[in-house]
Design an enzyme around this catalytic site. Structure first.
Site, short mmCIF file in Angstrom:
data_model
loop_
_atom_site.label_atom_id
_atom_site.label_comp_id
_atom_site.label_asym_id
_atom_site.label_seq_id
_atom_site.Cartn_x
_atom_site.Cartn_y
_atom_site.Cartn_z
N LYS A 42 0.88 -1.18 0.00
CA LYS A 42 0.00 0.00 0.00
C LYS A 42 0.90 1.22 0.00
CE LYS A 42 -4.53 0.51 0.37
NZ LYS A 42 -5.41 -0.58 -0.11
N1 GLU Z 1 -6.99 -0.30 -3.62
C1 GLU Z 1 -7.71 -1.50 -3.91
C2 GLU Z 1 -7.75 -2.41 -2.71
O1 GLU Z 1 -7.65 -1.97 -1.59
C3 GLU Z 1 -7.21 -2.17 -5.18
C4 GLU Z 1 -5.80 -2.63 -5.13
C5 GLU Z 1 -5.28 -3.14 -6.47
O2 GLU Z 1 -6.04 -3.22 -7.41
O3 GLU Z 1 -4.08 -3.45 -6.52
O4 GLU Z 1 -7.97 -3.59 -2.81
#
Ligand code: GLU
Length: 427
Positions: free
Chosen positions: A117
């Site tokens: 993240k």
């Molecule tokens: N931000 C989204 C999540 O929390 C998508 C992450 C992604 O597609 O890599 O799952």
């Protein structure tokens, strides 16, 4: 149940209350699944974390510096994967907690990724388009050695979108000297994005809600739904559930919510929000604030906005029978336990909102193959993967009498633990 943490050999700057909550969840699970202590310890902290300073020339000519992060929680099964958010609450703890959740989410869905993240602490609503672009490009250049199609693949998250991904992809590509679409997912279709990615998280949330209804053998014609959040996830979930014949009685955005016990005309509400930038004063509805919205009578509650919305302060007034977590971490651990004990079925975030990262995976695969799928192929594959994951989670939760959250985590953590055990410890 709280359990003692294993003997600490590590201590990190990420240990904020939010991170410790994510860590305690793992600790609780580790005890009930009998996870080997050495594996448990390796999973309690991020593998690596980067903090960067991002100087940005603002529209008034002055330079403002922002703080950015990118965290890899685990990379046992493949490159790290996870979104980038722009929000004032972004800090090392939040990003590390969310990276850990991404590890469990990808493993639960059977995707060949670890968890990551990132984010920049800022008020995105106070930045002009140009300021946002310069901030995104400089952030990308600061984390450039940390990301790449086989290292770490960012995607959209809170207050980032297809345009943000296009800037990251462009900045990365210019720096390495050739176009690398697969460095991010959630891109615009015209530069290598996947059909169905924009809708994927909401589609998955709606799909999970319907699976939960089926699991509980409900025969009610039009279950009543309340959704907090009308961004990418909330609005698309509302659209799909409305199309499936559900009655959406309450929805909200950052400015507040609207309610109509007889059901809201969702297609018109979507058009209205698009035109006015808010749901306020939408026809045939009464205003409610975001807290009241969560406590409305309904069958299915879908928090699809911020974290920690259902917590010790309001859990006793929550009236739904199914809670589907569109957002990441919208339910506090106390509330999760309380709801479970009071017969509410919770579909946890790592399952409910995993449609986004699942179609991200499809986008990445299509980009690497240079072979693009139809929207129908994308949606069918998504439903197959989500359906299997729902079945596994619901079955394990029944078999071991676990909260659904713990069952989902169990499946994710055991996959990673087994992979780590087989790969062994280097050197
Ligand atoms: N931000 C989204 C999540 O929390 C998508 C992450 C992604 O597609 O890599 O799952």
């Amino acid at each position: 149940m709280t359990t003692a943490a294993p003997e600490l050999v590590t201590k990190m700057e990420c240990e904020t209350p939010e991170f410790l909550r994510a860590q305690r969840q793992l600790d609780e699970l580790a005890v009930s699944m009998g996870l080997a202590s050495e594996l448990h310890q390796r999973l309690r902290y991020p593998k690596r974390a980067l903090i960067v300073t991002i100087p940005v020339r603002m529209d008034d000519g002055l330079v403002k510096t922002f703080t950015g992060y990118r965290v890899h929680h685990d990379v046992t099964l493949g490159p790290a994967k996870g979104g980038i958010r722009f929000h004032p609450e972004v800090d090392m703890g939040e990003v590390s907690a969310l990276a850990m959740l991404m590890t469990w989410k990808c493993a639960l869905m059977g995707l060949p990724y670890g968890g990551a993240k990132g984010g920049v602490r800022c008020e995105p609503w106070n930045l002009s388009m140009g300021e946002k672009e310069r901030m995104t490009r400089r952030y990308t250049s600061e984390i450039i050695n940390f990301i790449g199609p086989d290292k770490d693949i960012p995607a959209p998250d809170m207050y980032t979108n297809e345009q943000t991904m296009a800037w990251i992809m462009d900045t990365y590509s210019i720096n390495v000297g050739h176009t690398v679409p697969s460095v991010v997912t959630g891109k615009p279709i015209s530069i290598g994005g996947s059909l169905g990615r924009h809708e994927a998280t909401g589609r998955g949330v709606a799909y999970c809600a319907r699976r939960a209804v089926k699991h509980l053998n409900w025969t009610k014609d039009a279950p009543e739904v309340v959704i907090q959040g009308f961004g990418n996830v909330g609005s698309i979930t509302a659209k799909y559930l409305h199309n499936a014949g559900y009655k959406v009685v309450g929805v909200s955005d950052v400015h507040g919510g609207i309610y109509n016990a007889k059901g809201i005309d969702i297609p018109s509400a979507l058009a209205y929000a698009q035109e006015h930038g808010t749901l306020a004063n939408f026809k045939d509805t009464e205003p409610v604030n975001n807290q009241e919205l969560l406590e409305l009578p309904c069958d299915i509650l879908i928090p699809a906005a911020l974290g920690n919305q259902v917590n010790a302060s309001n859990m006793e007034r929550i009236k739904c029978k199914i809670l589907v977590e569109g957002a990441n971490g919208p339910t506090s651990p106390e509330a999760d336990l309380y709801l479970h004990e009071n017969g509410v079925m919770v579909v946890p975030d790592i399952l409910a909102n995993a449609g986004g990262v699942t179609v991200s995976y499809f986008e990445w695969v299509q980009g690497l193959m240079q072979l693009f799928w139809t929207e129908e192929e994308v949606n069918t594959r998504l439903e197959t993967i989500m359906g299997k994951a729902c079945d596994k989670v619901f079955a394990l939760s029944q078999e071991r009498n676990l909260r659904t959250r713990m069952a989902a985590l169990w499946l994710g953590v055991s996959t990673i633990a087994e992979a780590k055990r087989l790969r062994g410890l280097y050197p």
